[in-house]
Design a protein around this motif. Structure first.
Motif, PDB file in Angstrom:
ATOM      1  N   ARG A   1       2.891   3.791  10.224  1.00 34.64           N
ATOM      2  CA  ARG A   1       3.709   4.159   9.078  1.00 34.64           C
ATOM      3  C   ARG A   1       3.625   5.661   8.784  1.00 34.64           C
ATOM      4  O   ARG A   1       4.634   6.302   8.483  1.00 34.64           O
ATOM      5  N   THR A   2       2.428   6.224   8.854  1.00 30.24           N
ATOM      6  CA  THR A   2       2.275   7.649   8.574  1.00 30.24           C
ATOM      7  C   THR A   2       3.006   8.483   9.617  1.00 30.24           C
ATOM      8  O   THR A   2       3.481   9.588   9.308  1.00 30.24           O
ATOM      9  N   SER A   3       3.116   7.983  10.823  1.00 26.08           N
ATOM     10  CA  SER A   3       3.840   8.697  11.875  1.00 26.08           C
ATOM     11  C   SER A   3       5.345   8.532  11.738  1.00 26.08           C
ATOM     12  O   SER A   3       6.101   9.157  12.483  1.00 26.08           O
TER      13      SER A   3
ATOM     14  N   VAL B   1       7.081  13.043   3.370  1.00 24.02           N
ATOM     15  CA  VAL B   1       7.924  13.359   4.492  1.00 24.02           C
ATOM     16  C   VAL B   1       7.206  12.988   5.768  1.00 24.02           C
ATOM     17  O   VAL B   1       6.093  13.405   6.006  1.00 24.02           O
ATOM     18  N   SER B   2       7.824  12.169   6.572  1.00 23.31           N
ATOM     19  CA  SER B   2       7.236  11.754   7.833  1.00 23.31           C
ATOM     20  C   SER B   2       7.816  12.593   8.957  1.00 23.31           C
ATOM     21  O   SER B   2       8.816  13.277   8.778  1.00 23.31           O
ATOM     22  N   PRO B   3       7.216  12.557  10.140  1.00 27.45           N
ATOM     23  CA  PRO B   3       7.741  13.324  11.245  1.00 27.45           C
ATOM     24  C   PRO B   3       9.166  12.953  11.611  1.00 27.45           C
ATOM     25  O   PRO B   3       9.876  13.754  12.193  1.00 27.45           O
ATOM     26  N   LEU B   4       9.584  11.736  11.305  1.00 24.00           N
ATOM     27  CA  LEU B   4      10.921  11.298  11.670  1.00 24.00           C
ATOM     28  C   LEU B   4      11.937  11.526  10.558  1.00 24.00           C
ATOM     29  O   LEU B   4      13.118  11.330  10.743  1.00 24.00           O
ATOM     30  N   GLN B   5      11.449  11.941   9.383  1.00 22.22           N
ATOM     31  CA  GLN B   5      12.330  12.130   8.230  1.00 22.22           C
ATOM     32  C   GLN B   5      11.990  13.482   7.621  1.00 22.22           C
ATOM     33  O   GLN B   5      11.101  13.605   6.796  1.00 22.22           O
ATOM     34  N   SER B   6      12.661  14.496   8.056  1.00 24.30           N
ATOM     35  CA  SER B   6      12.257  15.855   7.728  1.00 24.30           C
ATOM     36  C   SER B   6      12.796  16.347   6.403  1.00 24.30           C
ATOM     37  O   SER B   6      12.397  17.389   5.925  1.00 24.30           O
ATOM     38  N   SER B   7      13.704  15.619   5.759  1.00 24.71           N
ATOM     39  CA  SER B   7      14.278  16.151   4.535  1.00 24.71           C
ATOM     40  C   SER B   7      14.131  15.238   3.336  1.00 24.71           C
ATOM     41  O   SER B   7      13.705  15.662   2.277  1.00 24.71           O
ATOM     42  N   VAL B   8      14.458  13.954   3.493  1.00 24.30           N
ATOM     43  CA  VAL B   8      14.449  13.048   2.358  1.00 24.30           C
ATOM     44  C   VAL B   8      13.423  11.959   2.578  1.00 24.30           C
ATOM     45  O   VAL B   8      13.382  11.344   3.629  1.00 24.30           O
ATOM     46  N   SER B   9      12.582  11.704   1.581  1.00 22.35           N
ATOM     47  CA  SER B   9      11.593  10.637   1.697  1.00 22.35           C
ATOM     48  C   SER B   9      12.189   9.344   1.197  1.00 22.35           C
ATOM     49  O   SER B   9      12.918   9.313   0.213  1.00 22.35           O
TER      50      SER B   9
ATOM     51  N   GLY C   1      -1.533  13.817   8.116  1.00 25.70           N
ATOM     52  CA  GLY C   1      -2.070  12.811   7.209  1.00 25.70           C
ATOM     53  C   GLY C   1      -2.476  13.407   5.871  1.00 25.70           C
ATOM     54  O   GLY C   1      -2.191  12.844   4.808  1.00 25.70           O
ATOM     55  N   LEU C   2      -3.137  14.559   5.907  1.00 19.66           N
ATOM     56  CA  LEU C   2      -3.549  15.215   4.662  1.00 19.66           C
ATOM     57  C   LEU C   2      -2.333  15.693   3.863  1.00 19.66           C
ATOM     58  O   LEU C   2      -2.323  15.612   2.631  1.00 19.66           O
ATOM     59  N   THR C   3      -1.322  16.177   4.565  1.00 20.28           N
ATOM     60  CA  THR C   3      -0.108  16.634   3.883  1.00 20.28           C
ATOM     61  C   THR C   3       0.575  15.483   3.159  1.00 20.28           C
ATOM     62  O   THR C   3       0.961  15.589   1.984  1.00 20.28           O
TER      63      THR C   3
ATOM     64  N   ILE D   1       0.844  -1.201   0.000  1.00 20.64           N
ATOM     65  CA  ILE D   1       0.000   0.000   0.000  1.00 20.64           C
ATOM     66  C   ILE D   1       0.875   1.246   0.000  1.00 20.64           C
ATOM     67  O   ILE D   1       1.700   1.427   0.898  1.00 20.64           O
ATOM     68  N   PRO D   2       0.724   2.140  -0.987  1.00 21.36           N
ATOM     69  CA  PRO D   2       1.495   3.390  -0.992  1.00 21.36           C
ATOM     70  C   PRO D   2       1.206   4.214   0.257  1.00 21.36           C
ATOM     71  O   PRO D   2       0.081   4.248   0.754  1.00 21.36           O
ATOM     72  N   LEU D   3       2.217   4.905   0.759  1.00 23.06           N
ATOM     73  CA  LEU D   3       2.064   5.687   1.980  1.00 23.06           C
ATOM     74  C   LEU D   3       1.007   6.769   1.819  1.00 23.06           C
ATOM     75  O   LEU D   3       0.283   7.082   2.770  1.00 23.06           O
ATOM     76  N   SER D   4       0.893   7.355   0.629  1.00 23.90           N
ATOM     77  CA  SER D   4      -0.097   8.414   0.431  1.00 23.90           C
ATOM     78  C   SER D   4      -1.512   7.891   0.641  1.00 23.90           C
ATOM     79  O   SER D   4      -2.364   8.576   1.218  1.00 23.90           O
ATOM     80  N   ILE D   5      -1.779   6.671   0.192  1.00 22.36           N
ATOM     81  CA  ILE D   5      -3.109   6.088   0.370  1.00 22.36           C
ATOM     82  C   ILE D   5      -3.338   5.717   1.834  1.00 22.36           C
ATOM     83  O   ILE D   5      -4.427   5.927   2.382  1.00 22.36           O
TER      84      ILE D   5
END
Length: 427
Positions: free
Chosen positions: A244-246, A405-413, A344-346, A129-133
């Motif tokens: 995962r989203t977090s 970009v997740s809360p734990l990865q602020s620069s590179v996805s 989540g929306l972002t 499942i893609p993270l965006s979904i």
């Protein structure tokens, strides 16, 4: 031994009252929103008052053990919960079924969940499942709680408006302690208005009542299998999405295995299902719990501690949470989830080629549609996955599944694999 004492002191430095508050709010929301359904499910099976207390005790102890144990093991706020859709299913399906056969169905469902965890089947499915979904599904689940803040304001304007105003001020001046101050202000104001009701509250220990299981094919097919499907689709799938989203890389299969195994052990006492939480987990995984994601695991430990109290004191603790006015609970839940909904929306909208599929997922999930006893979260994933496949089928360039970009990865996805075992501190 000396090394262990040093480790414990270091871990205690990570504790904060914001984590304690997040854990309390998570349990408050979880109990007040669905405890009555548990009572109805037990009553449908013909449970006596002692057996109903045993159900609450077994569920509380199971959730407490898994929250504390898994949060400590993976240094992430792993929050578990009973299956509210599963309880709703039991209300309608246990009528006329002997308690022993109901317990047999609980054991069968728990065994299937444990099997999914041990084999990794569920983890591999979620890995597709893609993270965006996944983020869109999470936002769709939580958006109702955000809107409920303003619904509650219509019903109790003074109480909720003051809480909302305090929230805005604290987000500006004391963001780390915003929810603590909002909860305190809400309780104080509710007390001054005579809205706290402790008349029915009293302390009494829950006593476990063991029921020897019996197995019936009709009950296994009519109760056990639907309970397994509803728990995995409507509870564990959104729970994984929250993790995962977090931004946490916690391996999923062990979490599923342990929730299934603990359910199996406690099923004879009335524990029908323990699974990964979504809504309450989102409360403990947001910035309001702690600015440092690596220290939010204390929110999971705190939630586990409160769940253990529920297990020890059984249904009587439900009266404590019932003392709070409904509008206060709705307001504190929604305000605690504002940041998670925004994130989540972002994440959901960040990938242009996945944006429409994410939008479909969000809309279907937010609609609350339920088919065949399975909730909107599953159908949102299914609809979003179908849209993603149709819109991106045979495109010249593969679409990366994880780009946000997740809360734990602020620069590179980076791609998120559910088989990764690294903890947030290592990211």
């Amino acid at each position: 031994m000396k090394y262990e004492r040093v480790r414990q002191r270091v871990h205690m430095k990570n504790f904060s009252f914001s984590c304690l508050t997040a854990g309390f709010v998570a349990v408050l929301v979880g109990i007040t929103s669905s405890a009555v359904i548990i009572f109805q499910a037990a009553a449908a099976a013909g449970a006596t008052p002692a057996e109903i207390s045993s159900w609450m005790g077994a569920l509380g102890i199971g959730m407490g053990i898994t929250c504390i144990g898994l949060s400590l093991r993976y240094r992430a706020p792993i929050i578990t919960a009973w299956s509210t859709p599963g309880a709703a299913l039991l209300v309608t399906s246990l009528a006329g079924i002997p308690m022993s056969e109901a317990i047999g169905a609980f054991l069968f469902s728990a065994a299937l969940i444990t099997l999914c965890g041990v084999t990794g089947w569920f983890e591999r499915a979620m890995d597709k499942i893609p993270l965006s979904i996944a983020a869109a599904m999470l936002a769709g689940i939580l958006v109702r709680f955000g809107m409920d803040v303003f619904v509650a304001m219509k019903l109790q304007f003074a109480l909720v408006f003051v809480m909302f105003a305090v929230y805005l001020l604290c987000k500006r001046l004391l963001p780390r302690y915003a929810i603590i101050v909002v909860l305190a202000s809400g309780v104080i104001l509710a007390a001054t208005k005579g809205m706290l009701h402790f008349e029915n509250f009293h302390f009494a220990f829950a006593k476990p009542v063991f029921t020897m299981p019996t197995f019936s094919w009709s009950t296994i097919i009519g109760v056990g299998i639907p309970l397994f499907v509803v728990t995995m689709a409507s509870q564990n799938a959104p729970g994984v999405a929250v993790i995962r989203t977090s931004g946490y890389k916690t391996p999923i299969s062990p979490l599923i295995s342990w929730t299934g195994f603990i359910t199996f052990l406690l099923a004879p006492f009335g524990c029908f299902s323990i699974n990964l939480a979504a809504i309450t987990a989102a409360i403990c995984m947001g910035k309001e719990a702690h600015e440092d994601p690596a220290k939010r695991y204390w929110a999971g430990i705190a939630a586990g501690g409160f769940y253990l109290l529920i297990g020890i004191f059984g249904a009587t603790v439900g009266a404590l949470f019932a003392a709070f006015p409904k509008e206060l609970v709705l307001a504190i839940a929604g305000l605690a989830l504002f940041g998670t909904i925004a994130n989540g929306l972002t994440v959901a909208m960040s990938n242009e080629r996945q944006r429409e599929a994410a939008l479909v997922t969000f809309l279907v999930t937010a609609s609350g549609v339920s088919l065949f006893g399975i909730g909107a979260a599953f159908w949102g994933l299914l609809a979003g996955g179908l849209a993603f496949f149709v819109l991106n089928w045979k495109r010249a360039h593969a679409v990366p599944t994880q780009t946000a970009v997740s809360p734990l990865q602020s620069s590179v996805s980076t791609p998120i694999s559910t088989s990764a075992s690294a903890s947030p501190q290592k990211n």
